[in-house]
Structures are given as structure tokens and as C-alpha cells.
Design a protein around this motif. Structure first.
Motif, PDB file in Angstrom:
ATOM      1  N   PRO A 212       0.797  -1.239   0.000  1.00 61.92           N
ATOM      2  CA  PRO A 212       0.000   0.000   0.000  1.00 61.92           C
ATOM      3  C   PRO A 212       0.824   1.280   0.000  1.00 61.92           C
ATOM      4  CG  PRO A 212       0.158  -0.835   2.237  1.00 61.92           C
ATOM      5  CD  PRO A 212       0.885  -1.827   1.367  1.00 61.92           C
ATOM      6  N   TYR A 213       2.148   1.183  -0.124  1.00 58.73           N
ATOM      7  CA  TYR A 213       2.975   2.385  -0.062  1.00 58.73           C
ATOM      8  C   TYR A 213       3.356   2.849  -1.464  1.00 58.73           C
ATOM      9  CZ  TYR A 213       3.042   0.855   4.757  1.00 58.73           C
ATOM     10  OH  TYR A 213       2.648   0.446   6.001  1.00 58.73           O
ATOM     11  N   PHE A 214       3.913   4.039  -1.548  1.00 64.46           N
ATOM     12  CA  PHE A 214       4.189   4.668  -2.840  1.00 64.46           C
ATOM     13  C   PHE A 214       5.630   5.184  -2.883  1.00 64.46           C
ATOM     14  CE2 PHE A 214      -0.346   4.937  -2.118  1.00 64.46           C
ATOM     15  CZ  PHE A 214      -0.911   4.640  -3.357  1.00 64.46           C
ATOM     16  N   ILE A 215       6.584   4.320  -2.626  1.00 66.78           N
ATOM     17  CA  ILE A 215       7.988   4.714  -2.640  1.00 66.78           C
ATOM     18  C   ILE A 215       8.500   4.671  -4.073  1.00 66.78           C
ATOM     19  CG2 ILE A 215      10.285   4.258  -1.709  1.00 66.78           C
ATOM     20  CD1 ILE A 215       8.901   2.639   0.516  1.00 66.78           C
ATOM     21  N   PRO A 314      18.374   2.106  -4.364  1.00 66.82           N
ATOM     22  CA  PRO A 314      18.385   0.944  -3.464  1.00 66.82           C
ATOM     23  C   PRO A 314      17.767   1.344  -2.122  1.00 66.82           C
ATOM     24  CG  PRO A 314      20.524   1.254  -4.508  1.00 66.82           C
ATOM     25  CD  PRO A 314      19.729   2.470  -4.815  1.00 66.82           C
ATOM     26  N   CYS A 315      16.810   0.542  -1.652  1.00 68.74           N
ATOM     27  CA  CYS A 315      16.050   0.886  -0.447  1.00 68.74           C
ATOM     28  C   CYS A 315      16.285  -0.128   0.661  1.00 68.74           C
ATOM     29  CB  CYS A 315      14.556   0.920  -0.752  1.00 68.74           C
ATOM     30  SG  CYS A 315      14.013   2.350  -1.663  1.00 68.74           S
ATOM     31  N   ALA A 316      16.269   0.360   1.885  1.00 66.47           N
ATOM     32  CA  ALA A 316      16.263  -0.533   3.044  1.00 66.47           C
ATOM     33  C   ALA A 316      14.926  -1.252   3.076  1.00 66.47           C
ATOM     34  CB  ALA A 316      16.479   0.254   4.322  1.00 66.47           C
ATOM     35  N   ASP A 317      14.963  -2.562   3.360  1.00 69.12           N
ATOM     36  CA  ASP A 317      13.726  -3.324   3.463  1.00 69.12           C
ATOM     37  C   ASP A 317      13.412  -3.721   4.898  1.00 69.12           C
ATOM     38  OD1 ASP A 317      15.709  -5.157   3.887  1.00 69.12           O
ATOM     39  OD2 ASP A 317      15.097  -6.539   2.300  1.00 69.12           O
ATOM     40  N   ARG A 318      14.232  -3.220   5.817  1.00 64.51           N
ATOM     41  CA  ARG A 318      14.010  -3.527   7.235  1.00 64.51           C
ATOM     42  C   ARG A 318      14.686  -2.457   8.085  1.00 64.51           C
ATOM     43  NH1 ARG A 318      18.464  -7.268   5.818  1.00 64.51           N
ATOM     44  NH2 ARG A 318      16.905  -8.260   4.532  1.00 64.51           N
ATOM     45  N   ALA A 319      14.266  -2.370   9.332  1.00 66.08           N
ATOM     46  CA  ALA A 319      14.942  -1.487  10.279  1.00 66.08           C
ATOM     47  C   ALA A 319      16.239  -2.130  10.726  1.00 66.08           C
ATOM     48  CB  ALA A 319      14.040  -1.236  11.475  1.00 66.08           C
ATOM     49  N   GLY A 320      17.196  -1.309  11.140  1.00 66.09           N
ATOM     50  CA  GLY A 320      18.442  -1.861  11.643  1.00 66.09           C
ATOM     51  C   GLY A 320      19.636  -0.991  11.324  1.00 66.09           C
ATOM     52  N   THR A 321      20.814  -1.583  11.515  1.00 68.84           N
ATOM     53  CA  THR A 321      22.077  -0.874  11.300  1.00 68.84           C
ATOM     54  C   THR A 321      22.685  -1.300   9.976  1.00 68.84           C
ATOM     55  OG1 THR A 321      22.477  -0.751  13.675  1.00 68.84           O
ATOM     56  CG2 THR A 321      24.377  -0.422  12.225  1.00 68.84           C
ATOM     57  N   LEU A 322      23.054  -0.325   9.173  1.00 69.40           N
ATOM     58  CA  LEU A 322      23.731  -0.606   7.905  1.00 69.40           C
ATOM     59  C   LEU A 322      25.170  -0.999   8.210  1.00 69.40           C
ATOM     60  CD1 LEU A 322      23.479  -0.525   4.776  1.00 69.40           C
ATOM     61  CD2 LEU A 322      24.334   1.835   4.902  1.00 69.40           C
ATOM     62  N   PRO A 351      15.035   3.326  11.641  1.00 71.30           N
ATOM     63  CA  PRO A 351      13.812   2.526  11.533  1.00 71.30           C
ATOM     64  C   PRO A 351      13.448   2.361  10.060  1.00 71.30           C
ATOM     65  CG  PRO A 351      13.275   4.784  12.103  1.00 71.30           C
ATOM     66  CD  PRO A 351      14.784   4.694  12.114  1.00 71.30           C
ATOM     67  N   LEU A 352      12.407   1.616   9.775  1.00 68.15           N
ATOM     68  CA  LEU A 352      11.897   1.509   8.415  1.00 68.15           C
ATOM     69  C   LEU A 352      10.812   2.567   8.246  1.00 68.15           C
ATOM     70  CD1 LEU A 352      12.107  -0.136   5.794  1.00 68.15           C
ATOM     71  CD2 LEU A 352      10.230  -1.559   6.640  1.00 68.15           C
ATOM     72  N   TYR A 353      11.078   3.542   7.373  1.00 66.41           N
ATOM     73  CA  TYR A 353      10.178   4.684   7.243  1.00 66.41           C
ATOM     74  C   TYR A 353       9.048   4.451   6.243  1.00 66.41           C
ATOM     75  CZ  TYR A 353      14.044   7.229   9.485  1.00 66.41           C
ATOM     76  OH  TYR A 353      15.033   7.646  10.340  1.00 66.41           O
ATOM     77  N   ARG A 354       9.310   3.630   5.227  1.00 63.78           N
ATOM     78  CA  ARG A 354       8.397   3.413   4.106  1.00 63.78           C
ATOM     79  C   ARG A 354       8.174   4.706   3.322  1.00 63.78           C
ATOM     80  NH1 ARG A 354       6.997  -1.711   4.626  1.00 63.78           N
ATOM     81  NH2 ARG A 354       6.687  -2.639   6.700  1.00 63.78           N
ATOM     82  N   ALA A 382      23.711  -5.237  -9.379  1.00 65.94           N
ATOM     83  CA  ALA A 382      23.840  -6.647  -9.010  1.00 65.94           C
ATOM     84  C   ALA A 382      25.199  -6.946  -8.390  1.00 65.94           C
ATOM     85  CB  ALA A 382      23.617  -7.527 -10.237  1.00 65.94           C
ATOM     86  N   ALA A 383      26.188  -6.138  -8.709  1.00 67.26           N
ATOM     87  CA  ALA A 383      27.539  -6.370  -8.192  1.00 67.26           C
ATOM     88  C   ALA A 383      27.767  -5.714  -6.834  1.00 67.26           C
ATOM     89  CB  ALA A 383      28.569  -5.849  -9.197  1.00 67.26           C
ATOM     90  N   GLN A 384      26.785  -4.925  -6.344  1.00 68.14           N
ATOM     91  CA  GLN A 384      26.942  -4.227  -5.077  1.00 68.14           C
ATOM     92  C   GLN A 384      26.282  -5.013  -3.939  1.00 68.14           C
ATOM     93  OE1 GLN A 384      28.980  -1.623  -5.588  1.00 68.14           O
ATOM     94  NE2 GLN A 384      28.729  -2.201  -7.749  1.00 68.14           N
ATOM     95  N   ARG A 385      26.650  -4.647  -2.730  1.00 64.36           N
ATOM     96  CA  ARG A 385      26.094  -5.343  -1.571  1.00 64.36           C
ATOM     97  C   ARG A 385      25.749  -4.338  -0.468  1.00 64.36           C
ATOM     98  NH1 ARG A 385      25.889 -10.278   0.996  1.00 64.36           N
ATOM     99  NH2 ARG A 385      26.217 -10.273   3.261  1.00 64.36           N
ATOM    100  N   TRP A 386      24.531  -4.417   0.011  1.00 65.54           N
ATOM    101  CA  TRP A 386      24.091  -3.653   1.158  1.00 65.54           C
ATOM    102  C   TRP A 386      23.621  -4.645   2.212  1.00 65.54           C
ATOM    103  CZ3 TRP A 386      23.090  -2.416  -3.854  1.00 65.54           C
ATOM    104  CH2 TRP A 386      23.453  -1.137  -4.298  1.00 65.54           C
ATOM    105  N   GLU A 387      24.083  -4.488   3.429  1.00 60.19           N
ATOM    106  CA  GLU A 387      23.672  -5.407   4.484  1.00 60.19           C
ATOM    107  C   GLU A 387      23.164  -4.600   5.678  1.00 60.19           C
ATOM    108  OE1 GLU A 387      25.451  -9.000   7.324  1.00 60.19           O
ATOM    109  OE2 GLU A 387      26.426  -8.508   5.411  1.00 60.19           O
ATOM    110  N   ILE A 388      21.996  -4.996   6.151  1.00 65.50           N
ATOM    111  CA  ILE A 388      21.382  -4.342   7.315  1.00 65.50           C
ATOM    112  C   ILE A 388      21.151  -5.426   8.386  1.00 65.50           C
ATOM    113  CG2 ILE A 388      19.376  -3.102   8.197  1.00 65.50           C
ATOM    114  CD1 ILE A 388      19.020  -1.942   5.408  1.00 65.50           C
ATOM    115  N   ARG A 389      21.661  -5.157   9.566  1.00 71.09           N
ATOM    116  CA  ARG A 389      21.484  -6.098  10.668  1.00 71.09           C
ATOM    117  C   ARG A 389      20.593  -5.489  11.743  1.00 71.09           C
ATOM    118  NH1 ARG A 389      27.643  -8.548  11.445  1.00 71.09           N
ATOM    119  NH2 ARG A 389      27.754  -9.521   9.362  1.00 71.09           N
ATOM    120  N   PRO A 390      19.764  -6.334  12.379  1.00 68.68           N
ATOM    121  CA  PRO A 390      18.847  -5.848  13.399  1.00 68.68           C
ATOM    122  C   PRO A 390      19.568  -5.139  14.546  1.00 68.68           C
ATOM    123  CG  PRO A 390      18.310  -8.086  12.779  1.00 68.68           C
ATOM    124  CD  PRO A 390      19.630  -7.769  12.138  1.00 68.68           C
TER     125      PRO A 390
END
Length: 390
Positions: A212-215, A314-322, A351-354, A382-390
Motif C-alpha cells: 500500500p505504499y508509494f515509494i 536501493p532501499c532498506a527493506d528492514r529497520a536496523g544498522t547498515l 527505523p523503516l520509514y516506508r 547486481a555487483a553491489q552489496r548492502w547489508e542491514i542487521r537488526p
């Protein structure tokens, strides 16, 4: 000549676009802001004065007790009416404050378009979690919001009440708008005018996150929309009184009908303006500032017409620390110029802002062949990496 630039938080548009353009034009710049320290950290060599920029009376007072103004300008959604009123007070070129108010206030925009017999969208304002009589699905959003923040698609009365309560609990006193959902593909139209002539710079096709969001997740440059579509959008802008300086208009097209979603009476943001200037090979930011100095735009901007471009967020899909993310990069691959800029640094926790505050970075890609631009963009991401940990 002195330019007063009104700002809230620092933005890429100002830092990389308008301030360098002002320097190239030989302007003395004074930034008026309610967040002076944040601006001094970004551009310490610029004069920065503290001011309650949301209050047009404070803006006028600050300018009148400082140097004489030759232009008053802002690229902020929130400050267009204040800048317009200040410019009018000092007898300077600027936007019509009535048009800036109509475009900022989403409910007033709907009322004005309906009264002008241009477009009628069912729309209701609410200040408490209630379910007015509207067709479903509908869209709930702040009356004066930006960046898709707290904009949500709701399926029925119960969902509407829940969503409205969530927003009002976070933002007490906010006026919300409930309006009918307008189906169709989302596009933008980018225009630049001086009150006499108006140039259409092209636009973008925007791909959004799932409801339901419009990002806004991806934008592809559209050199020219179909003539009938463009004419419909321009007619709606004319009804709103929009025609001076830069304007970024979002609209949907369904069954050949173009209907405005919102009008941002300023240059497009999120680094799309930086991409446009490069892609079209025009001094875009200088042209915008010149209109506010009272200089007429040329009859032909001589824009480059063979460009292809894409922006990815590229968007965060969860809250946490990059914990892992690519660094800033600029390179050319197969004739495609890629510019990647991180918007969060490793170690930051969010946090996850949406909304677009979930953006981890922005990739700008320009070339002359859209399929090649698309493929090179996809390969790079595809060659990049973003990691978010809780």
C-alpha cells in the motif's frame, strides 16, 4: 547582485546545483535557514543567517535588516509560499503566492482544479481517525506532505480509520486528505518558465514499490510524452497558475487521460535535477536562478535530444544498522556514465520509514541508448552489496 536562498535542511539540489550555479553567475548568496549549523558544515564559505523561514514575516524582516535583495529563491517544497510573498514584498520577480499555496495544499489543489472545470477528484479533509464517504480503494496522505511520507492506499473504512490513527498519533495536529485512487502509470513532467514562455524539459516514468505504499524506486527518462498527454497536464498547470521557474509535476495516465497526482512547484529532487542538467547538457540551475533575477529565458534552450537515463534507489527493506554498503563511485561503462552516491553510511541505524528516507543510495545513469543504460545499470547494482542487521 545578492540572492537570498531559503532552506530547511541541506539538500543535494542546493549543495551541488544551485550554489555552484550562483557562483558561476557571480551572485552573492545569503542562505536563510532555521538550521544554520547543518548548512555551515556543508558549505562553510557561504553566508548563512538564522531565520524562522517558515514565517514569511520573519523572512521579510531578516532581509530588510540585511543587504538589499536582488532575488529571493527557494527549492524547498515547504517554503515556496514564503519565498513568493517575500519576493512580492520587495518588488522582485517570483512565483504567484496563490499558485504556490494551491500546489502545496493538496486539498486546495483539488478544489481549485474542480472549480476550474479541469478535473474533479473526490477528496475530503479529516483531522481525526474517521472514515468519510469516499470510494474505495482510496489514498490517505497529509495535506501538505512530501516524499510519499505517510501516503498509503487503503481498502476500506476500517483500514482507513486504523491508518489515520497511526499517522495522527505520530503527527498530532496534521490535516489529512482522503481522496479517490487514480489508476494508471505514474509519470512526471519537468517544466521551466519565466512567466512569458514555458519550456518542457521532458519527464520520467516512475516505478513504485508494491502497495500500500508509494515509494519511488526507479525513474526512466522520457524525452517527450505523447502530445495529448502533455497538453492535458499543461492545461491543469495553467489552471493552477503555475508557469514561473521550475516545476515538477507527477501525474498518472489511464485510458489516455492524464490526471495530476501532485505538483511540486520547484525543481525535481533526489538528484534527478543533477541528472537532467547533465543529460540535457544545459545550465539548468543557472536558468532557474536567472528567472528569479528577472532575466527572460531564451526561446530555445538548445537541449540535447538524444539522451537516455535511469535513476535507481536501493532501499532498506528492514529497520536496523547498515553494516556494509558501496562507497561513492563514478565510472563509464559501454558509453554509460554511472554516478553512485550513498545516502547512508555504514554504522547508521534507522527505523523503516516506508518513504524515500529508506533510500540507501542513488545511482544516476546517462547514455544515448536506453536498453544499454538499463543493462549497465542492472549489472552495476547486481555487483553491489548492502547489508542491514537488526
Amino acid at each position: 547582485m545578492r540572492l537570498y536562498l531559503l532552506a530547511l535542511n541541506p539538500t543535494d539540489s542546493v549543495t551541488e546545483g544551485f550554489l555552484p550555479a550562483a557562483a558561476r553567475l557571480g551572485l552573492d548568496v545569503t542562505v536563510l535557514t532555521d538550521r544554520p549549523e547543518a548548512h555551515r558544515l556543508v558549505y562553510p564559505g557561504t553566508e548563512i543567517l538564522e531565520c524562522d523561514v517558515r514565517d514569511f514575516r520573519a523572512v521579510i524582516s531578516r532581509i530588510s535588516t540585511h543587504h538589499r535583495a536582488d532575488a529571493v529563491f527557494t527549492n524547498s517544497d515547504h517554503l515556496q509560499t514564503q519565498a513568493a510573498l517575500a519576493a512580492a514584498y520587495f518588488g522582485l520577480p517570483g512565483k504567484d503566492w496563490r499558485a504556490t499555496l494551491r500546489t502545496k495544499d493538496k486539498a486546495e489543489m483539488r478544489r481549485h482544479l474542480a472549480a476550474s472545470d479541469v478535473d474533479v477528484v473526490r477528496s475530503v479533509e479529516i483531522t481525526e481517525p474517521v472514515a468519510p464517504d469516499v470510494p474505495y480503494p482510496c489514498v490517505l496522505k497529509p495535506r501538505e506532505g512530501v516524499a510519499s511520507e505517510d501516503v498509503v492506499l487503503v481498502d476500506g473504512p476500517e483500514d482507513l480509520v486504523i491508518r489515520a490513527k497511526e499517522i495522527l498519533d505520530r503527527r498530532p495536529g496534521t490535516v489529512l486528505v482522503v481522496e479517490e485512487y487514480l489508476p494508471g502509470e505514474l509519470h512526471t513532467l519537468e517544466t521551466l518558465g519565466d512567466g512569458r514562455i514555458r519550456h518542457v524539459l521532458g519527464g520520467f516514468h516512475t516505478e513504485l514499490s508494491p502497495p500500500p505504499y508509494f515509494i519511488e524506486e526507479r525513474l526512466t527518462f522520457v524525452p517527450a510524452h505523447p502530445e495529448s498527454v502533455q497538453a492535458q497536464v499543461l492545461a491543469q498547470l495553467d489552471a493552477l497558475g503555475v508557469g514561473f521557474g521550475a516545476c515538477h509535476t507527477e501525474f498518472v495516465v489511464h485510458a489516455g487521460r492524464a490526471r495530476i497526482i501532485e505538483v511540486n512547484y520547484r525543481a525535481i529532487g533526489d538528484q534527478c535535477d543533477l541528472l537532467l542538467a547533465r543529460l540535457l547538457d544545459v545550465p539548468l540551475f543557472e536558468h532557474i536562478l536567472r528567472t528569479h533575477l528577472g532575466e527572460p529565458l531564451p526561446a530555445d534552450l538548445d537541449v540535447r535530444r538524444d539522451g537516455a537515463a535511469r535513476l535507481e534507489y536501493p532501499c532498506a527493506d528492514r529497520a536496523g544498522t547498515l553494516t556494509e554498503a558501496p562507497a561513492a563511485t563514478e565510472l563509464t561503462v559501454e558509453g554509460v556514465h554511472l554516478t553512485y552516491r550513498p545516502l547512508r553510511q555504514p554504522g547508521e541505524r534507522h527505523p523503516l520509514y516506508r518513504t524515500n528516507r529508506d533510500y540507501l543510495g542513488v545511482l544516476r545513469a546517462t547514455g544515448t541508448d536506453q536498453p544499454t543504460v538499463d543493462r549497465v545499470t542492472a549489472d552495476f547494482l547486481a555487483a553491489q552489496r548492502w547489508e542491514i542487521r537488526p
